[in-house]
Write an enzyme that holds these catalytic residues in place. Structure first.
Site, PDB file in Angstrom:
ATOM      1  N   LYS A 150      26.488  62.579  76.780  1.00 45.91           N
ATOM      2  CA  LYS A 150      25.085  63.101  77.194  1.00 45.91           C
ATOM      3  C   LYS A 150      25.702  64.642  77.526  1.00 45.91           C
ATOM      4  O   LYS A 150      26.851  64.544  78.423  1.00 45.91           O
ATOM      5  CB  LYS A 150      24.233  62.018  77.836  1.00 45.91           C
ATOM      6  CG  LYS A 150      23.873  61.295  76.956  1.00 45.91           C
ATOM      7  CD  LYS A 150      22.735  61.734  76.221  1.00 45.91           C
ATOM      8  CE  LYS A 150      22.055  60.254  75.181  1.00 45.91           C
ATOM      9  NZ  LYS A 150      21.300  60.942  74.529  1.00 45.91           N
ATOM     10  N   LYS A 246      15.476  56.628  64.346  1.00 49.04           N
ATOM     11  CA  LYS A 246      14.726  55.368  65.612  1.00 49.04           C
ATOM     12  C   LYS A 246      13.469  55.414  65.074  1.00 49.04           C
ATOM     13  O   LYS A 246      12.342  56.047  65.279  1.00 49.04           O
ATOM     14  CB  LYS A 246      14.742  56.480  66.808  1.00 49.04           C
ATOM     15  CG  LYS A 246      16.569  56.727  67.020  1.00 49.04           C
ATOM     16  CD  LYS A 246      16.110  57.657  68.608  1.00 49.04           C
ATOM     17  CE  LYS A 246      17.316  58.234  69.263  1.00 49.04           C
ATOM     18  NZ  LYS A 246      17.610  58.896  70.194  1.00 49.04           N
TER      19      LYS A 246
END
Length: 327
Positions: A150, A246
């Site tokens: 990230k 997702k």
């Protein structure tokens, strides 16, 4: 006649989960339980602020459909006509799949005609932090075949270079969560190539991703916030090479099954991704593993105490046990 229960569960995390948009120390989920004739089906979703969802708004969406679901007017074949894609539909859809498997005394693997694996390669997300802490996290999780970093646009050279030095043979994904602009992306192209980054996930704000058209970037770019369901597939052309599926975006497994089949026809690579949540959120995606180019289902790794009969993460692998909490 069925009965539905809706429960908000707050899961303590074992560390702060930081991305470019912010951080959190708990995972806030909604569990849906549907009971019919003493059979129980479970689903879980994560309301996501980025998509204008809250615990209250998603709970309300589910509650509004409760009478029709309990009366049998809404089922797997028509749920999408009553509820838009998103977290609420995901929890209901997955609970319905789980209930169907249990009522038929079968498994999701048999229903879908998929061989149940005993193990699948795991991934591990290194959250945004000071470079030295991120590098320490990389060093501590070398057992995982895939590492996802990230990042924002700061300290990229140090983070990527040291990660690749520590992990010469691993798949490395850079996830910007919309933190770059087009100049950031272009100016770091040589760095991404030099450090052999395998995938760059959602570099630009979704509303700005037309700037990716015709870019011919040297590293594959993945759509996350820009991609939700099958209606978005045509818009991915000429912008992205990969899509992140997702269930909290697609609105459940039913739509995800449709997506993987259509995406392969369009030569799009597929990532199976997740929010930070329990194994109940991960398991409905596993039957799609044969379609996946990247599997990023490490949400339970950050939960202090996962559900009973969930996935087990061991030596960088996901162990798919016989007795599971879903499917």
């Amino acid at each position: 006649m069925s009965n539905i229960q809706i429960k908000h569960i707050s899961w303590d995390l074992n560390k702060s989960f930081n991305i470019s948009r912010g951080s959190k120390t708990t995972a806030e989920t909604i569990e849906v339980k549907i009971e019919t004739n003493n059979f129980y089906g479970y689903g879980e979703c994560v309301p996501y602020k980025r998509y204008d969802e809250t615990i209250d708004s998603v709970t309300s969406e589910i509650h509004n459909l409760k009478p029709d679901i309990e009366e049998g007017n809404i089922n797997l074949t028509n749920l999408d006509r009553f509820l838009k894609n998103g977290a609420a539909r995901n929890a209901i859809d997955c609970a319905m799949w789980d209930l169907e498997c249990k009522m038929k005394n079968t498994s999701i693997w048999k229903v879908m005609g998929v061989t149940k694996p005993t193990t699948l390669p795991g991934s591990y997300t290194v959250v945004l932090d000071e470079p030295e802490k991120m590098i320490e996290d990389v060093s501590n999780h070398q057992e995982f075949p895939t590492l996802k970093l990230k990042v924002n646009k700061n300290n990229l050279h140090e983070i990527l270079t040291k990660t690749r030095e520590l992990s010469p043979n691993k798949v490395i994904i850079v996830d910007a969560n919309e933190a770059f602009n087009i100049d950031d992306l272009k100016s770091n192209a040589d760095l991404f190539v030099k450090t052999k980054i395998d995938l760059i996930e959602q570099p630009l704000l979704s509303e700005n991703d037309n700037e990716l058209k015709g870019l011919n970037f040297p590293v594959s770019i993945c759509a996350d916030e820009s991609f939700h369901d099958s209606s978005d597939l045509a818009k991915m052309a000429h912008k992205y090479n990969t899509i992140n599926i997702k269930l909290d975006k697609t609105g459940g497994l039913s739509e995800a099954v449709k997506i993987v089949k259509e995406a392969k026809k369009l030569d799009l690579n597929i990532m199976l991704g997740c929010m930070v949540s329990s194994s109940l959120s991960m398991l409905p995606l596993l039957p799609l593993y044969e379609y996946a180019d990247f599997i990023d289902l490490d949400g339970p790794c950050f939960i202090a105490n996962d559900r009973k009969n969930g996935l087990i993460y061991e030596n960088g692998m996901m162990l798919v046990k016989e007795d599971l909490c879903w499917g």
